[in-house]
Design a protein around this motif. Structure first.
Motif, short mmCIF file in Angstrom:
data_model
loop_
_atom_site.label_atom_id
_atom_site.label_comp_id
_atom_site.label_asym_id
_atom_site.label_seq_id
_atom_site.Cartn_x
_atom_site.Cartn_y
_atom_site.Cartn_z
N THR A 93 -9.38 25.97 -32.75
CA THR A 93 -8.02 26.03 -32.21
C THR A 93 -6.98 25.64 -33.24
OG1 THR A 93 -8.87 25.51 -30.00
CG2 THR A 93 -6.50 25.33 -30.33
N SER A 94 -7.27 24.63 -34.06
CA SER A 94 -6.26 24.19 -35.03
C SER A 94 -5.96 25.30 -36.04
CB SER A 94 -6.71 22.91 -35.75
OG SER A 94 -7.96 23.09 -36.36
N GLU A 95 -6.97 26.12 -36.37
CA GLU A 95 -6.74 27.25 -37.27
C GLU A 95 -5.80 28.28 -36.60
OE1 GLU A 95 -10.54 25.34 -38.54
OE2 GLU A 95 -9.65 25.89 -36.62
N ILE A 96 -5.98 28.47 -35.31
CA ILE A 96 -5.10 29.39 -34.58
C ILE A 96 -3.68 28.84 -34.55
CG2 ILE A 96 -4.59 30.33 -32.28
CD1 ILE A 96 -7.61 30.63 -31.88
N LEU A 97 -3.52 27.55 -34.34
CA LEU A 97 -2.18 26.95 -34.35
C LEU A 97 -1.50 27.21 -35.68
CD1 LEU A 97 -2.81 23.46 -32.66
CD2 LEU A 97 -1.91 25.55 -31.60
N ALA A 98 -2.24 27.06 -36.77
CA ALA A 98 -1.66 27.29 -38.10
C ALA A 98 -1.23 28.75 -38.26
CB ALA A 98 -2.67 26.91 -39.18
N GLU A 99 -2.03 29.66 -37.72
CA GLU A 99 -1.68 31.09 -37.82
C GLU A 99 -0.46 31.43 -36.99
OE1 GLU A 99 -4.92 33.90 -37.41
OE2 GLU A 99 -6.35 32.31 -37.93
N VAL A 100 -0.40 30.87 -35.78
CA VAL A 100 0.78 31.11 -34.92
C VAL A 100 2.03 30.57 -35.59
CG1 VAL A 100 1.85 30.60 -32.69
CG2 VAL A 100 -0.59 31.12 -32.80
N GLN A 101 1.89 29.41 -36.21
CA GLN A 101 3.03 28.81 -36.91
C GLN A 101 3.47 29.69 -38.08
OE1 GLN A 101 2.33 25.01 -38.91
NE2 GLN A 101 4.28 24.26 -38.12
N ARG A 102 2.52 30.19 -38.85
CA ARG A 102 2.86 31.05 -39.99
C ARG A 102 3.53 32.34 -39.53
NH1 ARG A 102 -2.14 29.26 -42.15
NH2 ARG A 102 -3.22 31.16 -41.43
N ALA A 103 3.15 32.81 -38.35
CA ALA A 103 3.75 34.04 -37.82
C ALA A 103 5.18 33.81 -37.34
CB ALA A 103 2.90 34.57 -36.67
N GLY A 104 5.60 32.55 -37.31
CA GLY A 104 6.97 32.24 -36.91
C GLY A 104 7.17 32.11 -35.41
N THR A 105 6.08 32.06 -34.64
CA THR A 105 6.18 31.92 -33.19
C THR A 105 6.33 30.45 -32.84
OG1 THR A 105 4.76 33.85 -32.88
CG2 THR A 105 5.03 32.39 -30.99
N ALA A 106 7.30 30.13 -31.98
CA ALA A 106 7.51 28.74 -31.57
C ALA A 106 6.34 28.25 -30.74
CB ALA A 106 8.80 28.63 -30.76
N MET A 107 5.92 27.00 -30.95
CA MET A 107 4.82 26.40 -30.21
C MET A 107 5.26 25.09 -29.56
SD MET A 107 1.44 27.00 -32.55
CE MET A 107 2.11 26.07 -33.93
N TYR A 108 4.92 24.96 -28.30
CA TYR A 108 5.20 23.75 -27.53
C TYR A 108 3.93 23.34 -26.80
CZ TYR A 108 10.03 25.30 -28.27
OH TYR A 108 11.22 25.71 -28.82
N ARG A 124 -4.41 9.89 -34.36
CA ARG A 124 -5.71 10.34 -34.87
C ARG A 124 -5.69 11.79 -35.32
NH1 ARG A 124 -11.32 8.82 -31.93
NH2 ARG A 124 -10.37 6.78 -32.27
N TYR A 125 -4.87 12.61 -34.66
CA TYR A 125 -4.89 14.06 -34.91
C TYR A 125 -3.50 14.56 -35.30
CZ TYR A 125 -9.27 13.42 -32.43
OH TYR A 125 -10.51 12.96 -32.03
N PRO A 126 -3.18 14.56 -36.58
CA PRO A 126 -1.86 14.99 -37.05
C PRO A 126 -1.51 16.42 -36.65
CG PRO A 126 -3.05 13.88 -38.81
CD PRO A 126 -4.02 14.07 -37.69
N VAL A 127 -2.52 17.26 -36.32
CA VAL A 127 -2.24 18.64 -35.93
C VAL A 127 -1.32 18.68 -34.71
CG1 VAL A 127 -4.24 18.88 -34.38
CG2 VAL A 127 -3.30 20.89 -35.49
N LEU A 128 -1.31 17.62 -33.91
CA LEU A 128 -0.45 17.60 -32.73
C LEU A 128 1.04 17.58 -33.11
CD1 LEU A 128 -2.44 15.15 -30.42
CD2 LEU A 128 -2.48 17.65 -30.47
N LYS A 129 1.33 17.32 -34.36
CA LYS A 129 2.72 17.29 -34.80
C LYS A 129 3.26 18.67 -35.14
CE LYS A 129 2.15 12.52 -36.32
NZ LYS A 129 1.97 11.59 -37.44
N VAL A 130 2.42 19.71 -35.03
CA VAL A 130 2.92 21.07 -35.33
C VAL A 130 3.80 21.61 -34.21
CG1 VAL A 130 0.85 21.58 -36.69
CG2 VAL A 130 1.01 22.40 -34.33
N PHE A 131 3.71 21.01 -33.03
CA PHE A 131 4.49 21.51 -31.90
C PHE A 131 5.95 21.09 -32.02
CE2 PHE A 131 0.12 20.99 -30.37
CZ PHE A 131 -0.13 22.28 -29.94
N ARG A 132 6.84 21.99 -31.63
CA ARG A 132 8.27 21.65 -31.67
C ARG A 132 8.61 20.54 -30.69
NH1 ARG A 132 11.67 27.33 -32.49
NH2 ARG A 132 10.43 28.11 -34.24
N ASP A 133 7.91 20.52 -29.56
CA ASP A 133 8.13 19.48 -28.56
C ASP A 133 6.91 19.45 -27.66
OD1 ASP A 133 9.31 17.47 -27.08
OD2 ASP A 133 10.84 18.75 -26.14
N ILE A 134 6.61 18.27 -27.11
CA ILE A 134 5.47 18.10 -26.20
C ILE A 134 5.92 17.33 -24.98
CG2 ILE A 134 3.17 17.09 -25.91
CD1 ILE A 134 2.73 17.41 -28.92
#
Length: 203
Positions: A93-108, A124-134
């Motif tokens: 899933t984290s790889e998919i998040l990175a791809e969605v982010q690179r595509a310029g799609t907003a993630m929440y 523990r999981y810095p990947v959670l900081k990729v979201f614009r808001d949670i």
């Protein structure tokens, strides 16, 4: 696809983060049937959902101990050893998040999570900081699949429901999102999610 989405809104537990009380209780209860009984009858889903809804863990533990005083130590471990319920990230899933982010799609994200334990996961999981808001249920004292949490989140994110695609591993939460007009994908694994996001042109 005809539908164009502006943003993807993710659930966290079971989609991004592998949270499961069994990761802890397998260490504490050798007999699997007894462990399942404990997680069904003592520290069960509705009981945990009250912490997700904002009840302090101390209060939840006290309530469970009153019901099952002979299981005090096991109940107290649900809070004192909570981090042991985390077992890394859901594969892929984290790889998919990175791809969605690179595509310029907003993630929440909208997550049913206790306000007391959520910060432990973020640390523990810095990947959670990729979201614009949670939106964290325990901070708001409302939980999925209550339509109000989706409406609140959409308003806070500045999204119209028909432009937001929701991803969750709970069928009930998917139905809640659809009830307010969001698109929705039931998460089963990263490969299936990737296929769906590609279909919508979001990768």
């Amino acid at each position: 696809m005809g539908q164009r989405y502006e943003a993807v809104v993710f659930d966290l537990g079971g989609v991004v983060v592998d949270w499961n009380p069994r990761h802890l209780y397998r260490k504490l209860i050798e007999d699997q049937d007894r462990m399942e009984w404990f997680l069904t009858e003592v520290c069960h889903g509705p009981w945990n959902a009250e912490q997700d809804r904002g009840r302090p863990f101390a209060e939840g533990v006290r309530e469970a101990v009153e019901r099952h005083p002979d299981h005090r130590e096991l109940i107290e471990a649900y809070w004192s050893r909570w981090p042991e319920m985390l077992d890394g990230l859901v594969p892929g899933t984290s790889e998919i998040l990175a791809e969605v982010q690179r595509a310029g799609t907003a993630m929440y994200a909208i997550t049913n999570w206790s306000a007391e334990t959520y910060p432990l996961a973020v640390d523990r999981y810095p990947v959670l900081k990729v979201f614009r808001d949670i939106v964290v249920s325990g901070e708001l004292k409302m939980i999925k699949p209550d339509p109000e949490i989706y409406r609140y989140a959409l308003d806070r994110f500045g999204l119209s429901p028909e432009r937001a695609l929701f991803v969750d591993d709970s069928p009930a939460n998917i139905r809640g999102a659809e009830a307010v007009g969001m698109g929705a994908i039931l998460f089963t694994d990263a490969a299936a999610l990737r296929g769906e996001l590609e279909r919508y042109g979001l990768l």
